[in-house]
Design an enzyme around this catalytic site. Sequence first.
Site, PDB file in Angstrom:
ATOM      1  N   CYS A  71      55.707  38.856  28.233  1.00  0.00           N
ATOM      2  CA  CYS A  71      54.887  37.814  28.865  1.00  0.00           C
ATOM      3  C   CYS A  71      55.085  36.485  28.148  1.00  0.00           C
ATOM      4  O   CYS A  71      54.851  36.393  26.942  1.00  0.00           O
ATOM      5  CB  CYS A  71      53.417  38.218  28.821  1.00  0.00           C
ATOM      6  SG  CYS A  71      52.333  36.914  29.397  1.00  0.00           S
ATOM      7  N   TYR A 305      25.450  55.652  37.798  1.00  0.00           N
ATOM      8  CA  TYR A 305      26.336  54.472  37.818  1.00  0.00           C
ATOM      9  C   TYR A 305      27.557  54.789  38.700  1.00  0.00           C
ATOM     10  O   TYR A 305      28.694  54.682  38.255  1.00  0.00           O
ATOM     11  CB  TYR A 305      26.800  54.090  36.396  1.00  0.00           C
ATOM     12  CG  TYR A 305      25.706  53.983  35.371  1.00  0.00           C
ATOM     13  CD1 TYR A 305      25.042  52.769  35.168  1.00  0.00           C
ATOM     14  CD2 TYR A 305      25.318  55.084  34.611  1.00  0.00           C
ATOM     15  CE1 TYR A 305      24.031  52.668  34.222  1.00  0.00           C
ATOM     16  CE2 TYR A 305      24.304  54.984  33.665  1.00  0.00           C
ATOM     17  CZ  TYR A 305      23.669  53.774  33.476  1.00  0.00           C
ATOM     18  OH  TYR A 305      22.681  53.676  32.538  1.00  0.00           O
ATOM     19  N   GLU A 326      23.273  54.047  41.996  1.00  0.00           N
ATOM     20  CA  GLU A 326      23.997  52.791  41.769  1.00  0.00           C
ATOM     21  C   GLU A 326      23.090  51.624  42.127  1.00  0.00           C
ATOM     22  O   GLU A 326      22.365  51.679  43.116  1.00  0.00           O
ATOM     23  CB  GLU A 326      25.270  52.794  42.640  1.00  0.00           C
ATOM     24  CG  GLU A 326      25.950  51.467  42.864  1.00  0.00           C
ATOM     25  CD  GLU A 326      26.497  50.822  41.589  1.00  0.00           C
ATOM     26  OE1 GLU A 326      27.132  51.512  40.783  1.00  0.00           O
ATOM     27  OE2 GLU A 326      26.277  49.612  41.416  1.00  0.00           O
ATOM     28  N   CYS A 400      33.831  52.654  29.039  1.00  0.00           N
ATOM     29  CA  CYS A 400      34.886  51.662  28.782  1.00  0.00           C
ATOM     30  C   CYS A 400      34.584  50.919  27.480  1.00  0.00           C
ATOM     31  O   CYS A 400      35.275  49.975  27.134  1.00  0.00           O
ATOM     32  CB  CYS A 400      35.008  50.684  29.946  1.00  0.00           C
ATOM     33  SG  CYS A 400      33.487  49.826  30.301  1.00  0.00           S
TER      34      CYS A 400
HETATM   35  C1  SAM Z   1      31.897  51.199  35.069  1.00  0.00           C
HETATM   36  S1  SAM Z   1      31.277  51.091  36.694  1.00  0.00           S
HETATM   37  C2  SAM Z   1      31.531  52.739  37.246  1.00  0.00           C
HETATM   38  C3  SAM Z   1      31.555  52.947  38.739  1.00  0.00           C
HETATM   39  C4  SAM Z   1      32.101  54.274  39.234  1.00  0.00           C
HETATM   40  N1  SAM Z   1      31.618  55.374  38.481  1.00  0.00           N
HETATM   41  C5  SAM Z   1      33.626  54.254  39.294  1.00  0.00           C
HETATM   42  O1  SAM Z   1      34.275  54.972  38.545  1.00  0.00           O
HETATM   43  O2  SAM Z   1      34.168  53.511  40.133  1.00  0.00           O
HETATM   44  C6  SAM Z   1      29.577  50.944  36.388  1.00  0.00           C
HETATM   45  C7  SAM Z   1      28.717  50.853  37.633  1.00  0.00           C
HETATM   46  O3  SAM Z   1      27.338  50.856  37.228  1.00  0.00           O
HETATM   47  C8  SAM Z   1      26.599  49.967  38.046  1.00  0.00           C
HETATM   48  N2  SAM Z   1      25.373  49.659  37.276  1.00  0.00           N
HETATM   49  C9  SAM Z   1      25.219  48.781  36.254  1.00  0.00           C
HETATM   50  N3  SAM Z   1      23.972  48.876  35.734  1.00  0.00           N
HETATM   51  C10 SAM Z   1      23.327  49.841  36.445  1.00  0.00           C
HETATM   52  C11 SAM Z   1      22.018  50.410  36.372  1.00  0.00           C
HETATM   53  N4  SAM Z   1      21.129  50.009  35.477  1.00  0.00           N
HETATM   54  N5  SAM Z   1      21.711  51.386  37.247  1.00  0.00           N
HETATM   55  C12 SAM Z   1      22.603  51.795  38.186  1.00  0.00           C
HETATM   56  N6  SAM Z   1      23.854  51.298  38.299  1.00  0.00           N
HETATM   57  C13 SAM Z   1      24.216  50.337  37.436  1.00  0.00           C
HETATM   58  C14 SAM Z   1      27.573  48.825  38.295  1.00  0.00           C
HETATM   59  O4  SAM Z   1      27.212  48.109  39.443  1.00  0.00           O
HETATM   60  C15 SAM Z   1      28.904  49.597  38.455  1.00  0.00           C
HETATM   61  O5  SAM Z   1      29.126  49.955  39.798  1.00  0.00           O
END
Ligand code: SAM
Length: 445
Positions: A71, A305, A326, A400
């Site tokens: 890059c 989540y 979610e 993550c």
């Molecule tokens: C790392 S992503 C994982 C999504 C899914 N498991 C995937 O693999 O595509 C985290 C998710 O948690 C949601 N989120 C964040 N805080 C939350 C909360 N307090 N309660 C429910 N969902 C939440 C976000 O909107 C997001 O969609």
Amino acid sequence: MGLNETFNVKIDSYDINGYGVCHIDKKIVFVEGAMEGEVVIIKITDIHSKFCFAKTIKILEKSPNRIESLCPYSEICGGCDLLHMNYETETKIKENKVRQTLRKFNYIENPIIKNDNQYGYRNKIMVPFRKDEEGDVIYGFYEKMSHNVISMDKCIISNDKSNEILHYIARYISIFNISVYNEEKNIGLFKEVMIRNTVLNEYMVVLIVTADYDFTNLVKFLTDNFKEIKSIWLNINSKLTNVVLSDSYKLLYGSETIIEDILGLKFNVSAASFMQVNHDNCEKLYSEALRLADLKPNMNVIDAYCGMGSITLNIAKKVNHVYGIEVVETAIINANNNKILNNIKNADFICGKCEDVIKDLSSKEKIDCIFFDPPRKGCEKSFLETVIQMKIPKIVYISCNIATASRDIEILEKEGYKLESVTPCDLFSRTSHVETVCLLTRKQI
Ligand SMILES: C[S@@+](CC[C@H](N)C(=O)[O-])C[C@H]1O[C@@H](n2cnc3c(N)ncnc32)[C@H](O)[C@@H]1O
């Protein structure tokens, strides 16, 4: 030792983020761009009481594991930080990051799941547009620790077609002299572009602007040139904020969602919904999470989540019933459509915060296993407390950010859970970020 002072040093090891580590005057020095075993000239950039930061000025003895960065922007761009090392070294650093962060626990350590495509793997790109000092339209990522946009031609970890679409958009904005955003003055129209693509070769373009505008000709220009574009949105965000996308969307072309295939299931994905940025390793990550969970047909499961339901519906294929929770409403709309799209009957999606929704579920029925996949900040303490009270036998924690996962695992271990097994997964090649999947079980008391 003073700021900007230079030293000739030998690098002893790496820190958890892949910085080279050496010692000067009993201080630990973290050296950007230096590799283990190398002799380098460094310049001190930041000084604290017990440690300091430096950057590599000249390499005097080079590591055999060093490679030429592919890059041209790697010196200045704040994106990828491991472009100067071979993949073997990168994955060892990531395994070590997980090992070091979880060192207080006793568990089985599985090897990292590697990424076969370390370049061009990203299915989402989000880039600000600006004008440079000559008044030319530029786009790119932010310079390290700043809000200056580095003009780029191509991001090598992003999809080629998305790079090409960006190029077309910039040409159009320039030729038709469309007003471009100036962050310092908070004036101008065209702020940023997000492009998302799926393995089914569907592309979504989101034009982020400060006010409504007629983009009919740009839409035609793009869709005439890129048949893969299935959806174009305008997102109007007039606020001076680090949050790029507002809640104000307007569909300019095509369908509201694009379709992704994950482990044989189809998923509608909206602009506002979360989707893992590396499709192929996302499939490997989910497969590993399902393997660790060892799901059985009589089980009831929660997927906390859950985003657009991509893990939930893969769980549904193996169990009696699964609940997805979610907070983002659009993601739950996607998830419910995805349930129908895949003819799945044994999944329910609930919109709300996990910490609130789980309280209602706790009195409803016995849960045999729960998956967590929280954002970088990890889980709310009250959420973990309810999980503990529910005595759920098995937890699969996908993270993550291993630092916050470690904090949450410590809470769970104190309350009767045991961290059994951990698998890192390289979802974000060439950067120091690492995804991890952890299995915890409840000790029989
Ligand atoms: C790392 S992503 C994982 C999504 C899914 N498991 C995937 O693999 O595509 C985290 C998710 O948690 C949601 N989120 C964040 N805080 C939350 C909360 N307090 N309660 C429910 N969902 C939440 C976000 O909107 C997001 O969609």
